[in-house]
Design a protein around this motif. Structure first.
Motif, PDB file in Angstrom:
ATOM      1  N   ARG A   1       0.839  -1.194   0.000  1.00  0.00           N
ATOM      2  CA  ARG A   1       0.000   0.000   0.000  1.00  0.00           C
ATOM      3  C   ARG A   1       0.874   1.244   0.000  1.00  0.00           C
ATOM      4  NH1 ARG A   1      -4.807  -1.131   3.928  1.00  0.00           N
ATOM      5  NH2 ARG A   1      -5.098  -3.371   3.667  1.00  0.00           N
ATOM      6  N   ILE A   2       0.239   2.380  -0.245  1.00  0.00           N
ATOM      7  CA  ILE A   2       0.861   3.654   0.081  1.00  0.00           C
ATOM      8  C   ILE A   2      -0.136   4.442   0.925  1.00  0.00           C
ATOM      9  CG2 ILE A   2       2.232   3.619  -2.031  1.00  0.00           C
ATOM     10  CD1 ILE A   2       0.537   5.922  -3.069  1.00  0.00           C
ATOM     11  N   THR A   3       0.381   5.349   1.741  1.00  0.00           N
ATOM     12  CA  THR A   3      -0.482   6.046   2.685  1.00  0.00           C
ATOM     13  C   THR A   3       0.030   7.448   2.986  1.00  0.00           C
ATOM     14  OG1 THR A   3      -1.533   5.879   4.882  1.00  0.00           O
ATOM     15  CG2 THR A   3       0.760   5.137   4.716  1.00  0.00           C
ATOM     16  N   PHE A   4      -0.919   8.359   3.252  1.00  0.00           N
ATOM     17  CA  PHE A   4      -0.533   9.639   3.845  1.00  0.00           C
ATOM     18  C   PHE A   4       0.113   9.356   5.196  1.00  0.00           C
ATOM     19  CE2 PHE A   4      -3.948  12.756   1.981  1.00  0.00           C
ATOM     20  CZ  PHE A   4      -3.471  12.516   0.704  1.00  0.00           C
ATOM     21  N   THR A   5       1.015  10.234   5.602  1.00  0.00           N
ATOM     22  CA  THR A   5       1.626  10.163   6.921  1.00  0.00           C
ATOM     23  C   THR A   5       0.877  11.079   7.889  1.00  0.00           C
ATOM     24  OG1 THR A   5       3.146  11.921   6.296  1.00  0.00           O
ATOM     25  CG2 THR A   5       3.869   9.646   5.920  1.00  0.00           C
ATOM     26  N   TYR A   6       1.195  10.949   9.174  1.00  0.00           N
ATOM     27  CA  TYR A   6       0.515  11.794  10.163  1.00  0.00           C
ATOM     28  C   TYR A   6       0.678  13.288   9.914  1.00  0.00           C
ATOM     29  CZ  TYR A   6      -0.800   7.870  13.093  1.00  0.00           C
ATOM     30  OH  TYR A   6      -1.376   6.714  13.565  1.00  0.00           O
ATOM     31  N   PRO A   7       1.868  13.781   9.539  1.00  0.00           N
ATOM     32  CA  PRO A   7       1.951  15.232   9.326  1.00  0.00           C
ATOM     33  C   PRO A   7       0.958  15.748   8.282  1.00  0.00           C
ATOM     34  CG  PRO A   7       4.147  14.299   9.493  1.00  0.00           C
ATOM     35  CD  PRO A   7       3.197  13.140   9.449  1.00  0.00           C
ATOM     36  N   VAL A   8       0.706  14.981   7.226  1.00  0.00           N
ATOM     37  CA  VAL A   8      -0.264  15.411   6.214  1.00  0.00           C
ATOM     38  C   VAL A   8      -1.681  15.386   6.793  1.00  0.00           C
ATOM     39  CG1 VAL A   8      -1.291  14.850   3.976  1.00  0.00           C
ATOM     40  CG2 VAL A   8       1.190  14.715   4.290  1.00  0.00           C
ATOM     41  N   ILE A   9      -2.044  14.285   7.430  1.00  0.00           N
ATOM     42  CA  ILE A   9      -3.390  14.193   8.012  1.00  0.00           C
ATOM     43  C   ILE A   9      -3.582  15.290   9.065  1.00  0.00           C
ATOM     44  CG2 ILE A   9      -4.921  12.747   9.415  1.00  0.00           C
ATOM     45  CD1 ILE A   9      -3.562  10.292   8.075  1.00  0.00           C
ATOM     46  N   ASN A  10      -2.568  15.503   9.900  1.00  0.00           N
ATOM     47  CA  ASN A  10      -2.719  16.421  11.028  1.00  0.00           C
ATOM     48  C   ASN A  10      -2.571  17.895  10.661  1.00  0.00           C
ATOM     49  OD1 ASN A  10      -3.372  14.556  13.008  1.00  0.00           O
ATOM     50  ND2 ASN A  10      -1.233  14.111  13.498  1.00  0.00           N
ATOM     51  N   HIS A  11      -2.274  18.200   9.403  1.00  0.00           N
ATOM     52  CA  HIS A  11      -2.276  19.598   8.974  1.00  0.00           C
ATOM     53  C   HIS A  11      -3.579  20.002   8.292  1.00  0.00           C
ATOM     54  CE1 HIS A  11       1.999  19.768   9.993  1.00  0.00           C
ATOM     55  NE2 HIS A  11       1.878  21.068   9.902  1.00  0.00           N
ATOM     56  N   ALA A  12      -4.523  19.097   8.193  1.00  0.00           N
ATOM     57  CA  ALA A  12      -5.800  19.421   7.549  1.00  0.00           C
ATOM     58  C   ALA A  12      -6.602  20.401   8.403  1.00  0.00           C
ATOM     59  CB  ALA A  12      -6.611  18.147   7.328  1.00  0.00           C
ATOM     60  N   ALA A  13      -7.459  21.166   7.728  1.00  0.00           N
ATOM     61  CA  ALA A  13      -8.337  22.096   8.446  1.00  0.00           C
ATOM     62  C   ALA A  13      -9.388  21.346   9.255  1.00  0.00           C
ATOM     63  CB  ALA A  13      -9.017  23.043   7.456  1.00  0.00           C
ATOM     64  N   ARG A  14      -9.905  20.255   8.676  1.00  0.00           N
ATOM     65  CA  ARG A  14     -10.888  19.413   9.363  1.00  0.00           C
ATOM     66  C   ARG A  14     -10.567  17.962   9.056  1.00  0.00           C
ATOM     67  NH1 ARG A  14     -13.849  23.533   6.928  1.00  0.00           N
ATOM     68  NH2 ARG A  14     -15.321  24.716   8.232  1.00  0.00           N
ATOM     69  N   VAL A  15     -10.614  17.132  10.086  1.00  0.00           N
ATOM     70  CA  VAL A  15     -10.485  15.689   9.916  1.00  0.00           C
ATOM     71  C   VAL A  15     -11.718  15.054  10.559  1.00  0.00           C
ATOM     72  CG1 VAL A  15      -9.121  13.621  10.388  1.00  0.00           C
ATOM     73  CG2 VAL A  15      -7.965  15.826  10.033  1.00  0.00           C
ATOM     74  N   VAL A  16     -12.349  14.144   9.830  1.00  0.00           N
ATOM     75  CA  VAL A  16     -13.533  13.461  10.353  1.00  0.00           C
ATOM     76  C   VAL A  16     -13.322  11.959  10.300  1.00  0.00           C
ATOM     77  CG1 VAL A  16     -16.010  13.035  10.094  1.00  0.00           C
ATOM     78  CG2 VAL A  16     -15.094  15.312   9.610  1.00  0.00           C
ATOM     79  N   PHE A  17     -13.434  11.318  11.447  1.00  0.00           N
ATOM     80  CA  PHE A  17     -13.530   9.864  11.514  1.00  0.00           C
ATOM     81  C   PHE A  17     -15.002   9.480  11.453  1.00  0.00           C
ATOM     82  CE2 PHE A  17      -9.290   9.746  13.569  1.00  0.00           C
ATOM     83  CZ  PHE A  17      -8.770   8.584  13.015  1.00  0.00           C
ATOM     84  N   VAL A  18     -15.294   8.423  10.710  1.00  0.00           N
ATOM     85  CA  VAL A  18     -16.640   7.857  10.693  1.00  0.00           C
ATOM     86  C   VAL A  18     -16.536   6.421  11.192  1.00  0.00           C
ATOM     87  CG1 VAL A  18     -18.671   7.323   9.305  1.00  0.00           C
ATOM     88  CG2 VAL A  18     -17.265   9.323   8.728  1.00  0.00           C
ATOM     89  N   ALA A  19     -17.287   6.104  12.245  1.00  0.00           N
ATOM     90  CA  ALA A  19     -17.267   4.751  12.816  1.00  0.00           C
ATOM     91  C   ALA A  19     -18.689   4.355  13.184  1.00  0.00           C
ATOM     92  CB  ALA A  19     -16.371   4.709  14.058  1.00  0.00           C
ATOM     93  N   THR A  20     -19.124   3.212  12.661  1.00  0.00           N
ATOM     94  CA  THR A  20     -20.488   2.771  12.932  1.00  0.00           C
ATOM     95  C   THR A  20     -20.503   1.304  13.330  1.00  0.00           C
ATOM     96  OG1 THR A  20     -20.918   2.141  10.622  1.00  0.00           O
ATOM     97  CG2 THR A  20     -21.443   4.408  11.261  1.00  0.00           C
ATOM     98  N   GLY A  21     -21.511   0.948  14.122  1.00  0.00           N
ATOM     99  CA  GLY A  21     -21.730  -0.439  14.477  1.00  0.00           C
ATOM    100  C   GLY A  21     -21.079  -0.848  15.785  1.00  0.00           C
ATOM    101  N   ALA A  22     -21.678  -1.869  16.412  1.00  0.00           N
ATOM    102  CA  ALA A  22     -21.198  -2.352  17.710  1.00  0.00           C
ATOM    103  C   ALA A  22     -19.780  -2.898  17.632  1.00  0.00           C
ATOM    104  CB  ALA A  22     -22.144  -3.431  18.235  1.00  0.00           C
ATOM    105  N   GLY A  23     -19.354  -3.333  16.463  1.00  0.00           N
ATOM    106  CA  GLY A  23     -18.006  -3.865  16.304  1.00  0.00           C
ATOM    107  C   GLY A  23     -16.914  -2.832  16.525  1.00  0.00           C
ATOM    108  N   LYS A  24     -17.276  -1.543  16.521  1.00  0.00           N
ATOM    109  CA  LYS A  24     -16.291  -0.475  16.749  1.00  0.00           C
ATOM    110  C   LYS A  24     -16.338   0.062  18.183  1.00  0.00           C
ATOM    111  CE  LYS A  24     -14.880  -0.640  12.511  1.00  0.00           C
ATOM    112  NZ  LYS A  24     -15.148   0.310  11.444  1.00  0.00           N
TER     113      LYS A  24
END
Length: 258
Positions: free
Chosen positions: A186-209
């Motif tokens: 795989r390839i992935t963004f690193t934390y510095p890229v994610i953490n410099h965003a203006a807004r970050v939204v996690f979406v988590a649904t269901g009892a399994g989370k």
């Protein structure tokens, strides 16, 4: 990077998944409007997994200005774009095939055109540099919105527990050949890229989370990958979850008043 101020995450809990999907669409529409008003375009980074299905509320939303969207991927599996494991394929089927985003403004990671993982990561980093460098003087790109999911092990993007990439602070896009769940490459963004965003939204649904959400929000000191997403101020982190996912966390809830 711990010296940068960071806001506490905001937890928004919705009674059902359909309500969450509708409210997430309203949130995205507002983030889009703010970005377009400010600079005439909207930059968004999407994940795969369960996230694309959560975007259904955008398809017929009256306030989305698709021609201003510039779409990138938080991570991608090193598979062809039409492969069942491709995040691009999942997002295309859930969203892009149903809305008029200009094709040139969607930026997939195309394995077919490149050789190894390092080349893939470097090519996607160049895509980001081209998209952001002239507009932002920051050390890292500043996305208007990053949308993330979370696995039951607490991973997000392709950042996995106890993996060396959790400590990456320089690269924008990093390769990994040893993801603990298939496909491994795989390839992935690193934390510095994610953490410099203006807004970050996690979406988590269901009892399994429910268990892992409680660990991430109530015990961030455990250092699970999802808990390490803490945008640098003025960026803000939101959790959009349904009641089953929120069942075990004691973290205070926020009424977003969208």
């Amino acid at each position: 990077m711990a010296h940068h101020p960071r806001h506490a995450p905001l937890l928004a809990v919705f009674p059902t998944q359909p309500v969450l999907i509708a409210e997430l669409a309203h949130f995205v529409a507002k983030a889009q409007k703010d970005a377009i008003d400010k600079k005439g375009r909207f930059t968004i980074a999407l994940s795969g997994g369960s996230l694309p299905a959560m975007l259904a509320g955008l398809v017929d939303h009256p306030h989305i200005k698709w021609h201003h969207w510039h779409v990138f991927y938080v991570d991608e599996r090193a598979v062809p774009l039409d492969h069942p494991d491709s995040n691009h394929r999942a997002c295309t089927e859930a969203l892009f095939a149903r809305v008029p985003i200009p094709a040139a403004q969607i930026h997939p990671i195309d394995v077919a055109q490149l050789g190894d993982l390092e080349e893939l990561a470097d090519a996607y980093e160049k895509t980001l540099i081209h998209a952001f460098a002239q507009k932002d003087a920051a050390r890292f790109p500043v996305f208007d919105l990053v949308l993330l999911g979370m696995g039951p092990d607490g991973h997000t993007a392709s950042l996995f527990p106890a993996h060396a990439l959790l400590a990456e602070e320089d690269r924008w896009v990093a390769p990994l050949a040893d993801a603990p769940k298939p496909p491994p490459e795989r390839i992935t963004f690193t934390y510095p890229v994610i953490n410099h965003a203006a807004r970050v939204v996690f979406v988590a649904t269901g009892a399994g989370k429910a268990d892992v959400l409680a660990r991430v929000l109530d015990h961030p000191e455990e250092g699970l990958p999802a808990a390490r997403v803490r945008p640098v101020a003025p960026g803000q982190l939101y959790w959009f979850v349904d009641e089953p996912a929120a069942a075990r966390t004691a973290y205070p809830r926020t009424d977003l008043k969208l």
